[in-house]
Each structure stands twice: as structure tokens, then as C-alpha cells.
Design an enzyme around this catalytic site. Structure first.
Site, PDB file in Angstrom:
ATOM      1  N   SER A 128       0.848  -1.258   0.031  1.00  0.00           N
ATOM      2  CA  SER A 128      -0.098  -0.201  -0.065  1.00  0.00           C
ATOM      3  C   SER A 128       0.783   1.219  -0.131  1.00  0.00           C
ATOM      4  O   SER A 128       2.055   1.133   0.605  1.00  0.00           O
ATOM      5  CB  SER A 128      -1.041   0.017   1.278  1.00  0.00           C
ATOM      6  OG  SER A 128      -1.302   1.454   1.455  1.00  0.00           O
ATOM      7  N   TYR A 156      -1.606  -0.697  10.815  1.00  0.00           N
ATOM      8  CA  TYR A 156      -1.728  -1.281   9.580  1.00  0.00           C
ATOM      9  C   TYR A 156      -0.647  -0.941   8.685  1.00  0.00           C
ATOM     10  O   TYR A 156      -0.145  -2.049   8.213  1.00  0.00           O
ATOM     11  CB  TYR A 156      -3.093  -0.678   8.857  1.00  0.00           C
ATOM     12  CG  TYR A 156      -3.560  -0.945   7.180  1.00  0.00           C
ATOM     13  CD1 TYR A 156      -3.719  -2.360   6.811  1.00  0.00           C
ATOM     14  CD2 TYR A 156      -3.225  -0.045   6.609  1.00  0.00           C
ATOM     15  CE1 TYR A 156      -3.753  -2.618   5.582  1.00  0.00           C
ATOM     16  CE2 TYR A 156      -3.277  -0.273   5.043  1.00  0.00           C
ATOM     17  CZ  TYR A 156      -3.430  -1.566   4.812  1.00  0.00           C
ATOM     18  OH  TYR A 156      -3.534  -1.824   3.382  1.00  0.00           O
ATOM     19  N   LYS A 160       2.317  -3.662   6.557  1.00  0.00           N
ATOM     20  CA  LYS A 160       2.600  -3.813   4.947  1.00  0.00           C
ATOM     21  C   LYS A 160       4.040  -3.755   4.848  1.00  0.00           C
ATOM     22  O   LYS A 160       4.789  -4.569   4.348  1.00  0.00           O
ATOM     23  CB  LYS A 160       1.804  -2.628   4.234  1.00  0.00           C
ATOM     24  CG  LYS A 160       0.305  -2.981   4.096  1.00  0.00           C
ATOM     25  CD  LYS A 160      -0.149  -4.182   3.489  1.00  0.00           C
ATOM     26  CE  LYS A 160      -1.469  -4.538   3.554  1.00  0.00           C
ATOM     27  NZ  LYS A 160      -1.592  -5.798   2.896  1.00  0.00           N
TER      28      LYS A 160
HETATM   29  P1  NAD Z   1     -10.961  -6.840   1.405  1.00  0.00           P
HETATM   30  O1  NAD Z   1     -11.213  -6.912   3.027  1.00  0.00           O
HETATM   31  O2  NAD Z   1     -12.114  -6.598   0.752  1.00  0.00           O
HETATM   32  O3  NAD Z   1     -10.320  -8.330   1.052  1.00  0.00           O
HETATM   33  C1  NAD Z   1      -9.424  -9.114   1.773  1.00  0.00           C
HETATM   34  C2  NAD Z   1      -9.900 -10.383   2.075  1.00  0.00           C
HETATM   35  O4  NAD Z   1      -8.871 -11.090   2.734  1.00  0.00           O
HETATM   36  C3  NAD Z   1     -11.324 -10.442   2.738  1.00  0.00           C
HETATM   37  O5  NAD Z   1     -11.840 -11.269   1.722  1.00  0.00           O
HETATM   38  C4  NAD Z   1     -11.007 -11.347   3.937  1.00  0.00           C
HETATM   39  O6  NAD Z   1     -12.178 -12.141   4.399  1.00  0.00           O
HETATM   40  C5  NAD Z   1      -9.833 -11.878   3.699  1.00  0.00           C
HETATM   41  N1  NAD Z   1      -8.815 -12.468   4.768  1.00  0.00           N
HETATM   42  C6  NAD Z   1      -8.477 -11.596   5.534  1.00  0.00           C
HETATM   43  N2  NAD Z   1      -7.759 -11.986   6.684  1.00  0.00           N
HETATM   44  C7  NAD Z   1      -7.377 -13.489   6.444  1.00  0.00           C
HETATM   45  C8  NAD Z   1      -7.150 -14.385   6.798  1.00  0.00           C
HETATM   46  N3  NAD Z   1      -6.282 -14.435   8.067  1.00  0.00           N
HETATM   47  N4  NAD Z   1      -7.110 -15.869   6.307  1.00  0.00           N
HETATM   48  C9  NAD Z   1      -8.016 -15.692   5.046  1.00  0.00           C
HETATM   49  N5  NAD Z   1      -8.332 -14.713   4.414  1.00  0.00           N
HETATM   50  C10 NAD Z   1      -8.469 -13.538   5.060  1.00  0.00           C
HETATM   51  O7  NAD Z   1      -9.803  -5.779   0.977  1.00  0.00           O
HETATM   52  P2  NAD Z   1      -9.358  -5.293  -0.307  1.00  0.00           P
HETATM   53  O8  NAD Z   1      -9.721  -3.956  -0.332  1.00  0.00           O
HETATM   54  O9  NAD Z   1      -9.729  -6.086  -1.334  1.00  0.00           O
HETATM   55  O10 NAD Z   1      -7.555  -5.349  -0.255  1.00  0.00           O
HETATM   56  C11 NAD Z   1      -7.020  -6.284  -0.393  1.00  0.00           C
HETATM   57  C12 NAD Z   1      -5.469  -6.067  -0.212  1.00  0.00           C
HETATM   58  O11 NAD Z   1      -5.166  -4.873  -0.543  1.00  0.00           O
HETATM   59  C13 NAD Z   1      -5.188  -6.159   1.264  1.00  0.00           C
HETATM   60  O12 NAD Z   1      -4.040  -6.779   1.609  1.00  0.00           O
HETATM   61  C14 NAD Z   1      -5.275  -4.383   1.679  1.00  0.00           C
HETATM   62  O13 NAD Z   1      -4.250  -4.239   2.806  1.00  0.00           O
HETATM   63  C15 NAD Z   1      -4.363  -4.258   0.321  1.00  0.00           C
HETATM   64  N6  NAD Z   1      -4.926  -2.672  -0.103  1.00  0.00           N
HETATM   65  C16 NAD Z   1      -6.175  -2.237   0.021  1.00  0.00           C
HETATM   66  C17 NAD Z   1      -6.152  -1.134  -0.291  1.00  0.00           C
HETATM   67  C18 NAD Z   1      -7.637  -0.532  -0.312  1.00  0.00           C
HETATM   68  O14 NAD Z   1      -7.982   0.891  -0.294  1.00  0.00           O
HETATM   69  N7  NAD Z   1      -8.712  -1.226  -0.609  1.00  0.00           N
HETATM   70  C19 NAD Z   1      -5.318  -0.187  -0.526  1.00  0.00           C
HETATM   71  C20 NAD Z   1      -3.724  -0.473  -0.463  1.00  0.00           C
HETATM   72  C21 NAD Z   1      -3.816  -1.883  -0.135  1.00  0.00           C
HETATM   73  C1  WQD Z   2      -9.595   9.864   1.018  1.00  0.00           C
HETATM   74  C2  WQD Z   2      -9.672  11.269   1.241  1.00  0.00           C
HETATM   75  C3  WQD Z   2     -10.185  11.896   3.557  1.00  0.00           C
HETATM   76  C4  WQD Z   2     -13.853   9.577   4.249  1.00  0.00           C
HETATM   77  C5  WQD Z   2      -6.898   4.776   2.915  1.00  0.00           C
HETATM   78  C6  WQD Z   2      -5.815   4.109   3.543  1.00  0.00           C
HETATM   79  C7  WQD Z   2      -4.714   3.659   2.696  1.00  0.00           C
HETATM   80  C8  WQD Z   2      -5.265   2.832   1.399  1.00  0.00           C
HETATM   81  C9  WQD Z   2      -6.290   3.425   0.909  1.00  0.00           C
HETATM   82  C10 WQD Z   2      -4.944   0.595   2.189  1.00  0.00           C
HETATM   83  C11 WQD Z   2      -9.083  11.493   2.244  1.00  0.00           C
HETATM   84  C12 WQD Z   2     -11.264  12.155   2.605  1.00  0.00           C
HETATM   85  C13 WQD Z   2     -12.814  10.323   3.470  1.00  0.00           C
HETATM   86  C14 WQD Z   2     -14.837  10.697   4.513  1.00  0.00           C
HETATM   87  C15 WQD Z   2     -13.680  12.494   3.746  1.00  0.00           C
HETATM   88  N1  WQD Z   2      -5.592   1.573   2.262  1.00  0.00           N
HETATM   89  N2  WQD Z   2     -12.583  11.524   3.195  1.00  0.00           N
HETATM   90  N3  WQD Z   2     -14.708  12.175   4.264  1.00  0.00           N
HETATM   91  O1  WQD Z   2      -7.145   7.707   3.815  1.00  0.00           O
HETATM   92  O2  WQD Z   2      -6.444   8.181   1.420  1.00  0.00           O
HETATM   93  O3  WQD Z   2      -6.357   5.893   2.029  1.00  0.00           O
HETATM   94  O4  WQD Z   2      -7.343   3.835   1.921  1.00  0.00           O
HETATM   95  O5  WQD Z   2      -3.762   0.211   2.172  1.00  0.00           O
HETATM   96  O6  WQD Z   2      -3.789   3.004   3.622  1.00  0.00           O
HETATM   97  O7  WQD Z   2      -5.280   5.127   4.527  1.00  0.00           O
HETATM   98  O8  WQD Z   2      -8.337   7.032   1.688  1.00  0.00           O
HETATM   99  O9  WQD Z   2     -10.912   7.061   1.199  1.00  0.00           O
HETATM  100  O10 WQD Z   2     -10.261   6.903   3.586  1.00  0.00           O
HETATM  101  O11 WQD Z   2      -9.721   8.951   2.073  1.00  0.00           O
HETATM  102  O12 WQD Z   2     -13.357  13.699   3.541  1.00  0.00           O
HETATM  103  O13 WQD Z   2     -16.027  10.278   4.983  1.00  0.00           O
HETATM  104  O14 WQD Z   2     -11.175  11.336   1.354  1.00  0.00           O
HETATM  105  O15 WQD Z   2      -9.656  12.955   4.456  1.00  0.00           O
HETATM  106  O16 WQD Z   2      -8.601  13.012   2.218  1.00  0.00           O
HETATM  107  P1  WQD Z   2      -7.259   7.410   2.309  1.00  0.00           P
HETATM  108  P2  WQD Z   2      -9.908   7.391   2.143  1.00  0.00           P
END
Ligand code: NAD
Ligand code: WQD
Length: 358
Positions: A128, A156, A160
């Protein structure tokens, strides 16, 4: 054991994983999903099967259950892993850090141990942009390149960072491992079919899922977290990437690893973003356009831990992986709105019409 070779996708029932499974299958890969459904619903797998018109192998296994995971590896020929499974809520991670370290780090150690024991040495890992922390602390680091020093600011993000380093050390100990570390920026949108999308439990943390709930009347208004930042409209800047573009980035990374010379290993990080920054109001306006009306909002105070700008420099992925984000924020908003209106209760409905193969 059949001679078929699979890509094992951890967390494949989740938001990004389910979209990636579709792209994998569309690119000729056979897939096994391992997911304990702690933040997802089996319905998403059933809908993926409906979209790709074939069954997908699914195991309800927690990654920390090393012996069950090992059984999955023993009973199939696995040629690589895409590792999505994790807990991902930044705020929650500050309240229950032990659960985050246990689930994310212990889960990954269990997975890597099983992979090592079965001679599977190809992994694509979901990292991330959060590993960079506040990149505006440096001059000239926006848009953020992969060499920007890491400084995650919450448990979190630290999981990562730790996992990246664990994988790097494994590669250091045995350089035949092939590891692609993909640092996602802000994934948004849904599948254009309207059948799968993001389905947050409880109050959404992220901007677009929250706005979508305002639009269908589940929440009264959006709270904009601060309008006193140094941007064109005072709200923070992020790099929002359509989840289908992001999913395609995994295929590009997997293909890149598989096409390395036979004896070569690799450990390398790639940013997956668009390279274009958008403010909260830019995204708000795009989503209102998709919905066809202005949605209520109120400017609230800044949210703890938010930074001014997280925009990717994606040129490494563009040139090396031959991958580029192609879809716009408008398209992501349109797809999110279709998913939302066609599935106002998300996956938590008893919807057996998708159960073609079960
Ligand atoms: P999500 O929660 O929709 O998907 C994660 C999946 O992993 C879920 O289906 C959950 O049930 C499963 N899971 C969690 N822990 C587990 C375990 N111990 N064993 C088996 N299954 C498990 O999340 P997502 O948004 O699809 O994110 C996927 C990956 O991408 C994650 O690693 C997250 O950290 C990373 N990521 C997400 C974002 C985002 O904003 N969505 C941004 C950057 C990185
Ligand atoms: C986006 C913008 C808020 C909600 C997060 C994680 C990051 C990654 C992606 C996993 C920001 C603003 C949000 C609301 C708002 N995930 N906001 N009102 O924080 O950039 O990133 O998701 O790895 O690690 O931190 O995403 O969608 O929460 O926020 O004004 O109700 O929207 O301040 O500027 P963020 P977000």
C-alpha cells in the site's frame, strides 16, 4: 493430484481479490481462492463464477491455520500466489494492533512457510501507498516514486512494511524467489457488470463507499475531513485508481515474474496508481455527476493521520510491467453507482440466482 497448475489467490473473495480473479481467468489462468470470509461473503465468489462462466475452487481457510493451508498446497499444483488477505482499516488498526499484526504478519509468515515447504517461490503481494507515510515531508517526492523512504504511521501500514521486509529477507536468503510488491494507491469503483464491488461492513472508512451510502439514503451527508489543505480547493489530494485497472496490474506483475529468465529470481516494488492527483471535492463532483444530483456534505475538521498529497509516480510499472491505468474517475463513479443501485444491500442477501455451479 491433477496436472493442472493454479494461481492461489489469498483474500480472493474480497474487493480487489475478486476483481483480480476475473482478470486472471480471462487471461487463461486457473485459480484457487483461499479466504476465511472475515471481511467478505461467499456470494462474491459465486458472482465471479457467473461472470467468468465457470466454477472457481474455493477454500474457507484462515492463513494462520498452517496445516489446513498446507493441505491445499499438497492437493494442487500451485505455480504462484497472489496475496491479498489482510485486515485493512487504518483506524481500527490503532485500536486493535495485536489483531492486525497477528492476522497480517503471522498470516503471511504461515503462507510463506507453506510456500517454502512446497517449493512455490513466486508471490505477488498487496502492499500500500501507506508505507510511504507523509511523502510531503520531503522536497520533490510528489508524485511518489518507489525509492521514497518508508515511514508508515499506523499499525496497518506497519504490517505492510514488515511483510515487504520479510519477503525481501526471504529473497535475500534464496534469490530464486520471485516477489512483486505492488503498492496500491486509492482503489475505487466496481466491476462494470454491476455484479461485484466493495461491500464494507459497518460505517465505511473510505471516501467513495461513504458517498455511495449517502447517495442511496443510508447516511445523511458526507463529512469532508478538512478544507484548509494547500490544494486547489483546500481538500487533500489522492491518486484514485479504478479497481479493474488495479486488477490488471496484478496480471502484468505475474506475467513479468513468470517471464524472467529461468534461473532468475527477483524482489521489486511497483507503485500502482494513475499518476494523477484528485481532491476530495474533485471526486465528490464526479460521483454527483454519476448519480445525477448534488449530494449533501458538511465540512468537518481534519481526520487524524491524513496527509495533503498521496499521488503515485507510476512510471516504473508503466515501463517495466507495460501496464497503465486507463479508466477515469468518471468511469469508476459510474461503475460504483451501478453496483450500489443494483445491490443496495451488498452481498448480504440470499441471492441464489448466481449459484450456477454450486
Ligand atoms: P478486503 O477486506 O475486501 O479483502 C481482503 C480479504 O482477505 C477478505 O475477503 C478477507 O475475508 C480475507 N482475509 C483477511 N484475513 C484473512 C486470513 N487471515 N485468512 C484468510 N483470509 C483472510 O480488502 P481489499 O480492499 O480487497 O484489499 C486487499 C488487499 O489490498 C489487502 O491486503 C489490503 O491491505 C490491500 N490494500 C487495499 C487498499 C484499499 O484501499 N482497498 C489499498 C492498498 C492496499
Ligand atoms: C480519501 C480522502 C479523506 C472519508 C486509505 C488508507 C490507505 C489505503 C487506501 C489501504 C482523504 C477524505 C474520506 C470521508 C472525507 N488503504 N474523506 N470524508 O485515507 O487516502 O487511504 O485507503 O492500504 O492506507 O489510509 O482513503 O478514502 O479514507 O480518504 O473527507 O468520509 O477522502 O480525508 O482525504 P485514504 P480514504
Amino acid at each position: 493430484m491433477s496436472s493442472k497448475e493454479y494461481i492461489l489467490v489469498t483474500g480472493g473473495a474480497g474487493y480487489i481479490g475478486s476483481h483480480t480473479v476475473i482478470e486472471l481467468i480471462n487471461n487463461g489462468y486457473d485459480v484457487i481462492i483461499v479466504d476465511n470470509l472475515c471481511n467478505s461473503n461467499y456470494d462474491s465468489v459465486a458472482r465471479v463464477e457467473y461472470i467468468v462462466k465457470r466454477p472457481v475452487k474455493f477454500y474457507d481457510v484462515d492463513l494462520r491455520d498452517t496445516s489446513k493451508l498446507s493441505e491445499v498446497f499438497s492437493s494442487h499444483k500451485i505455480k504462484g500466489v497472489i496475496h491479498f488477505a489482510a485486515l485493512k482499516a487504518v483506524g481500527e488498526s490503532t485500536k486493535i494492533p495485536l489483531e492486525y499484526y497477528d492476522n497480517n504478519v503471522t498470516g503471511t509468515i504461515s503462507l510463506l512457510t507453506v510456500m517454502k515447504n512446497h517449493g512455490v517461490k513466486t508471490i505477488v503481494f498487496s502492499s500500500s501507498a501507506t508505507v510511504y507515510g507523509d511523502a510531503t515531508r520531503f522536497e520533490n517526492m510528489i508524485p511518489i516514486p518507489e525509492h521514497c523512504p518508508n515511514d508508515p504511521t499506523n499499525p496497518y501500514g506497519k504490517t505492510k512494511y514488515m511483510i515487504e521486509n520479510i519477503i525481501k529477507d526471504i529473497h535475500g536468503s534464496d534469490n530464486s524467489w520471485r516477489a512483486a510488491i505492488l503498492r496500491y494507491f486509492n482503489p475505487i469503483g466496481a466491476h462494470p457488470s454491476g455484479l461485484i464491488g466493495e461491500d464494507p461492513l459497518g460505517i465505511p472508512n473510505n471516501l467513495l463507499p461513504f458517498l455511495a451510502q449517502v447517495a442511496i439514503g443510508k447516511r445523511e451527508k458526507l463529512f469532508v475531513f478538512g478544507n484548509d489543505y494547500n490544494s486547489h480547493d483546500g481538500t487533500p489530494i489522492r491518486d484514485y485508481i479504478h479497481v479493474v485497472d488495479l486488477a490488471k496490474g496484478h496480471i502484468a506483475a505475474l506475467n513479468y515474474l513468470r517471464n524472467l529468465n529461468e534461473k532468475d529470481g527477483l524482489y521489486r516494488e511497483w507503485n500502482l496508481g494513475t499518476g494523477k492527483g484528485s481532491t476530495v471535492f474533485d471526486v465528490y463532483n464526479a460521483f454527483c455527476k454519476a448519480v445525477g444530483k448534488k449530494l449533501p456534505f458538511e465540512v468537518a475538521g481534519r481526520r487524524d493521520g491524513d496527509v495533503l498529497d498521496l499521488t503515485a509516480n507510476p512510471t516504473r510499472a508503466n515501463s517495466e510491467l507495460k501496464w497503465k491505468a486507463e479508466l477515469s474517475i468518471d468511469e469508476a463513479c459510474k461503475d460504483l453507482w451501478k453496483w450500489t443501485t443494483e445491490n443496495p444491500s451488498g452481498f448480504r442477501i440470499e441471492n441464489y440466482q448466481w449459484k450456477l455451479f454450486n
